[in-house]
Design an enzyme around this catalytic site. Structure first.
Site, mmCIF file in Angstrom:
data_model
loop_
_atom_site.group_PDB
_atom_site.id
_atom_site.type_symbol
_atom_site.label_atom_id
_atom_site.label_comp_id
_atom_site.label_asym_id
_atom_site.label_seq_id
_atom_site.Cartn_x
_atom_site.Cartn_y
_atom_site.Cartn_z
ATOM 1 N N HIS A 213 -6.201 -1.068 -10.499
ATOM 2 C CA HIS A 213 -5.323 -2.146 -10.952
ATOM 3 C C HIS A 213 -6.260 -3.228 -11.475
ATOM 4 O O HIS A 213 -6.607 -4.172 -10.760
ATOM 5 C CB HIS A 213 -4.439 -2.643 -9.819
ATOM 6 N N LYS B 230 3.729 5.293 -14.654
ATOM 7 C CA LYS B 230 3.528 5.182 -13.205
ATOM 8 C C LYS B 230 4.896 4.992 -12.541
ATOM 9 O O LYS B 230 5.689 4.150 -12.956
ATOM 10 C CB LYS B 230 2.615 3.994 -12.898
ATOM 11 N N HIS C 134 -2.206 8.487 -3.456
ATOM 12 C CA HIS C 134 -2.284 8.173 -2.016
ATOM 13 C C HIS C 134 -2.022 9.416 -1.158
ATOM 14 O O HIS C 134 -2.924 9.924 -0.518
ATOM 15 C CB HIS C 134 -1.355 7.023 -1.613
ATOM 16 N N ASP D 85 -7.798 2.589 -5.967
ATOM 17 C CA ASP D 85 -6.898 1.446 -5.780
ATOM 18 C C ASP D 85 -7.680 0.135 -5.863
ATOM 19 O O ASP D 85 -7.308 -0.861 -5.232
ATOM 20 C CB ASP D 85 -6.141 1.523 -4.456
#
Length: 426
Positions: free
Chosen positions: A91, A210, A271, A343
């Protein structure tokens, strides 16, 4: 018709002159030399490595290659060359202090400017390509375009724009009071809304779609174990993304969200914290990539107080993140395809390579861990013709480290030299 000797000479002289001028203006050949080079396909270490580069692309790579006369030589001495690394879950416009959806919102332009800083940090850490999976206001797409245009330095970016999520779900992150009637840009409920938002993201430049398929850790009022989109909604989003030439990635911690996403045709599960035997079986059958994001479990809990992480989110993190390592360790041992992701933004950009040691701790060999960020990551992005290996025709995206990465992946945390597209950036 009389043809004189002088006219023949003139006829031949012009193309020769043009070729000479073109050669004079062509980019000089660059030769990068290093004591060693990792061949990520074979897992072998190539000694006395030479990589020849013309413009942005590699023209040849191997041991003891002849260096053309006049080439610009970059001699890296005893260092080891590797392909530029790829992080498929970042991100880039976010930072750790944003965790928990701070009530004090940051403007989209400010996020984009923070992203420019983070992009340079990421590039200098050896990550020459990233996939950004969620940014407000298409800030990641604007950053991608600025980098591609040469306005700011940074890695190659596959960008998603605003992630799709249900009202009140993990990706509905505004946290404003009801009277403000505000929801996140990617919020979409039902098939019709989901298709509209998918198409809107693509209209504004998204490379990947996403989807928030389950609850999350760093969000209030939801459970990471529960699915948030139905199979019908997921099939609509993913089907449209694929039809329009994009891939799709699903944030999915819980079992139902993982299974529904895989059955709907998702390209990667992000994840996967609660992945179970059925999820493992489905992902192997469908050859779906799992993108674990594991090092953040160490950094986030250790730094929760410093970044003022709200207590409810810290409580969730302390439950979910240790379980994730156990479950993902089982998935790795079972042979689920793994692509590298971090992440980054949950922890500081530039620390991305700390993920490698966690993968090795869970059972990978060093070369298997390195492949997740090279061969596998480029495959997931659909960029196998561009990046991921040091081979002729690929972009000249290279890094160099001291030490032996095939024995100790932690040397990748200390990248000394970086080249992107034939230009040295560190």
């Amino acid at each position: 018709m009389n043809v004189t000797t002088s006219s023949i000479r003139r006829a031949f002289a012009l193309p020769v002159l043009l070729l000479a001028c073109a050669a004079a203006h062509a980019a000089p050949v660059i030769a990068v030399k290093a004591a060693h080079m990792v061949d990520v396909r074979s897992g072998a270490l190539v000694d006395n490595a030479v990589v020849l580069i013309s413009g942005e692309r590699i023209t040849a790579a191997g041991a003891n290659l002849a260096i053309p006369q006049g080439a610009d030589i970059i001699d890296l001495g005893n260092k080891t060359l590797l392909p530029g690394l790829i992080d498929t879950h970042t991100h880039i416009t976010g930072n750790p202090e944003d965790a928990g959806y701070s009530i004090v919102a940051i403007s989209i332009p400010r996020m984009a400017l923070a992203g420019a800083r983070n992009a340079l940090t990421t590039l200098r850490a050896g990550f020459t390509s990233i996939r950004d999976v969620g940014a407000d206001g298409y800030a990641d797409i604007a950053l991608r375009d600025a980098i591609n245009n040469g306005d700011v330095p940074g890695p190659r970016i596959a960008a998603s724009g605003p992630p799709l999520g249900i009202t009140g779900g993990h990706c509905d992150d505004t946290m404003h009071a009801p009277q403000y009637k505000a929801t996140s840009l990617g919020v979409a409920d039902g098939v019709d809304e989901a298709l509209k938002v998918t198409r809107r993201n693509i209209k504004y430049g998204a490379d990947v779609i996403k989807i928030c398929a389950t609850g999350g850790v760093l969000s209030f009022g939801d459970d990471p174990r529960t699915s948030q989109y139905t199979l019908e909604e997921l099939k609509a989003i993913i089907g449209d993304a694929h039809r329009l030439g994009r891939k799709a990635a699903a944030h999915a911690h819980g079992g139902d969200g993982i299974k529904l996403s895989v059955l709907a045709g998702i390209d990667s599960i992000e994840h996967g914290s609660y992945i179970d035997d059925e999820g493992i079986k489905l992902m192997k059958e469908h050859k779906t990539y799992l993108v674990p994001t594991l090092y953040l479990g160490d950094w986030l809990i250790e730094n929760a107080e410093a970044i003022k992480l709200p207590q409810p989110l810290l409580d969730k993190a302390k439950v979910v993140l240790p379980l994730a390592r156990v479950n993902i360790g089982r998935a790795i041992k079972a042979g689920v395809p793994i692509a590298f992701g971090t992440d980054a933004a949950v922890y500081p950009h530039g620390l991305n390579a700390r993920e490698f040691a966690v993968l090795v701790k869970l059972g990978m060999t060093p070369i298997q861990a390195i492949r997740t960020a090279t061969l596998n990551a480029s495959d997931l992005l659909g960029w196998t013709d561009k990046v991921g290996t040091i081979e002729a025709g690929k972009f000249a995206d290279l890094i160099a480290v001291d030490g032996e990465p095939l024995k100790d992946v932690k040397v990748l945390e200390r990248v000394q030299w970086v080249m992107k597209g034939g230009a040295v950036v560190k």
